[in-house]
Motif scaffolding. Sequence first.
Motif, PDB file in Angstrom:
ATOM      1  N   THR A  43      30.647  95.712 -24.343  1.00 56.41           N
ATOM      2  CA  THR A  43      31.452  94.597 -23.768  1.00 56.41           C
ATOM      3  C   THR A  43      31.874  93.580 -24.817  1.00 56.41           C
ATOM      4  OG1 THR A  43      30.181  94.869 -21.659  1.00 56.41           O
ATOM      5  CG2 THR A  43      31.449  92.731 -21.840  1.00 56.41           C
ATOM      6  N   ALA A  44      30.913  93.053 -25.716  1.00 49.33           N
ATOM      7  CA  ALA A  44      31.189  92.123 -26.796  1.00 49.33           C
ATOM      8  C   ALA A  44      32.160  92.918 -27.700  1.00 49.33           C
ATOM      9  CB  ALA A  44      29.903  91.828 -27.383  1.00 49.33           C
ATOM     10  N   LEU A  45      31.823  93.907 -28.031  1.00 46.66           N
ATOM     11  CA  LEU A  45      32.934  94.522 -29.010  1.00 46.66           C
ATOM     12  C   LEU A  45      34.250  94.751 -28.436  1.00 46.66           C
ATOM     13  CD1 LEU A  45      30.654  97.311 -30.462  1.00 46.66           C
ATOM     14  CD2 LEU A  45      31.453  95.595 -31.637  1.00 46.66           C
ATOM     15  N   ALA A  46      34.461  95.128 -27.251  1.00 44.60           N
ATOM     16  CA  ALA A  46      35.824  95.178 -26.461  1.00 44.60           C
ATOM     17  C   ALA A  46      36.393  93.771 -26.527  1.00 44.60           C
ATOM     18  CB  ALA A  46      35.782  95.753 -25.134  1.00 44.60           C
ATOM     19  N   ARG A  47      35.704  92.748 -26.184  1.00 46.63           N
ATOM     20  CA  ARG A  47      36.358  91.596 -26.375  1.00 46.63           C
ATOM     21  C   ARG A  47      36.632  91.118 -27.593  1.00 46.63           C
ATOM     22  NH1 ARG A  47      32.974  88.920 -22.959  1.00 46.63           N
ATOM     23  NH2 ARG A  47      31.148  88.635 -24.724  1.00 46.63           N
ATOM     24  N   GLU A  48      35.728  91.290 -28.706  1.00 49.49           N
ATOM     25  CA  GLU A  48      36.167  91.191 -29.984  1.00 49.49           C
ATOM     26  C   GLU A  48      37.418  91.842 -30.685  1.00 49.49           C
ATOM     27  OE1 GLU A  48      34.206  91.534 -34.421  1.00 49.49           O
ATOM     28  OE2 GLU A  48      32.870  91.886 -32.764  1.00 49.49           O
ATOM     29  N   ARG A  49      37.666  93.206 -29.807  1.00 49.28           N
ATOM     30  CA  ARG A  49      38.844  93.972 -30.112  1.00 49.28           C
ATOM     31  C   ARG A  49      39.893  93.175 -29.626  1.00 49.28           C
ATOM     32  NH1 ARG A  49      38.888 100.124 -28.130  1.00 49.28           N
ATOM     33  NH2 ARG A  49      38.589  99.019 -26.304  1.00 49.28           N
ATOM     34  N   GLU A  50      39.931  92.818 -28.331  1.00 48.35           N
ATOM     35  CA  GLU A  50      41.177  92.071 -27.679  1.00 48.35           C
ATOM     36  C   GLU A  50      41.440  90.607 -28.554  1.00 48.35           C
ATOM     37  OE1 GLU A  50      43.043  93.527 -25.298  1.00 48.35           O
ATOM     38  OE2 GLU A  50      41.480  95.171 -25.498  1.00 48.35           O
ATOM     39  N   GLU A  51      40.634  90.329 -28.761  1.00 42.60           N
ATOM     40  CA  GLU A  51      40.852  88.988 -29.642  1.00 42.60           C
ATOM     41  C   GLU A  51      41.461  89.308 -31.025  1.00 42.60           C
ATOM     42  OE1 GLU A  51      37.242  86.953 -30.185  1.00 42.60           O
ATOM     43  OE2 GLU A  51      37.120  86.456 -28.127  1.00 42.60           O
ATOM     44  N   ALA A  52      41.217  90.193 -31.623  1.00 43.67           N
ATOM     45  CA  ALA A  52      41.542  90.971 -33.045  1.00 43.67           C
ATOM     46  C   ALA A  52      43.353  91.281 -32.851  1.00 43.67           C
ATOM     47  CB  ALA A  52      41.086  91.765 -33.563  1.00 43.67           C
ATOM     48  N   LEU A  53      43.339  91.729 -31.676  1.00 44.20           N
ATOM     49  CA  LEU A  53      44.816  92.105 -31.201  1.00 44.20           C
ATOM     50  C   LEU A  53      45.615  91.180 -31.029  1.00 44.20           C
ATOM     51  CD1 LEU A  53      44.024  95.548 -29.185  1.00 44.20           C
ATOM     52  CD2 LEU A  53      45.312  95.473 -31.359  1.00 44.20           C
ATOM     53  N   ALA A  54      45.057  90.190 -30.289  1.00 42.99           N
ATOM     54  CA  ALA A  54      45.858  88.931 -29.723  1.00 42.99           C
ATOM     55  C   ALA A  54      46.276  88.164 -31.077  1.00 42.99           C
ATOM     56  CB  ALA A  54      44.932  88.055 -28.912  1.00 42.99           C
ATOM     57  N   TYR A  55      45.319  88.179 -32.202  1.00 44.38           N
ATOM     58  CA  TYR A  55      45.849  87.582 -33.221  1.00 44.38           C
ATOM     59  C   TYR A  55      46.476  88.416 -34.226  1.00 44.38           C
ATOM     60  CZ  TYR A  55      42.746  83.629 -32.215  1.00 44.38           C
ATOM     61  OH  TYR A  55      42.273  82.784 -31.313  1.00 44.38           O
ATOM     62  N   GLY A  56      46.843  89.408 -33.821  1.00 39.63           N
ATOM     63  CA  GLY A  56      47.486  90.543 -34.762  1.00 39.63           C
ATOM     64  C   GLY A  56      46.952  91.219 -35.818  1.00 39.63           C
ATOM     65  N   ASP A  57      45.385  91.044 -35.921  1.00 39.75           N
ATOM     66  CA  ASP A  57      44.577  91.635 -36.784  1.00 39.75           C
ATOM     67  C   ASP A  57      44.278  92.915 -36.213  1.00 39.75           C
ATOM     68  OD1 ASP A  57      42.692  92.168 -38.936  1.00 39.75           O
ATOM     69  OD2 ASP A  57      41.353  90.394 -38.559  1.00 39.75           O
TER      70      ASP A  57
END
Length: 77
Positions: A43-57
Amino acid sequence: MVPDEKKGLGRDGTPHLPLTPVELPIDPWLLEGTPAPHCKVCTALAREREEALAYGDRSKAYEVSREIRNHRHVSTP
């Protein structure tokens, strides 16, 4: 002819680098990785992935997706 550093031209006047960025196609597999239900780490990793995509990383998103795919999913009620 002296090289024109600002325009990226070589001695013969031809560009030696593209003047615009080149976008390469992305392999969708790089972002695959389904979080296991009820796994807090996933769950934490999925949230981290979504944040990275939102920032374009995308690099970070690929890394986190790999962690999800390779994680030994532990279910916690």
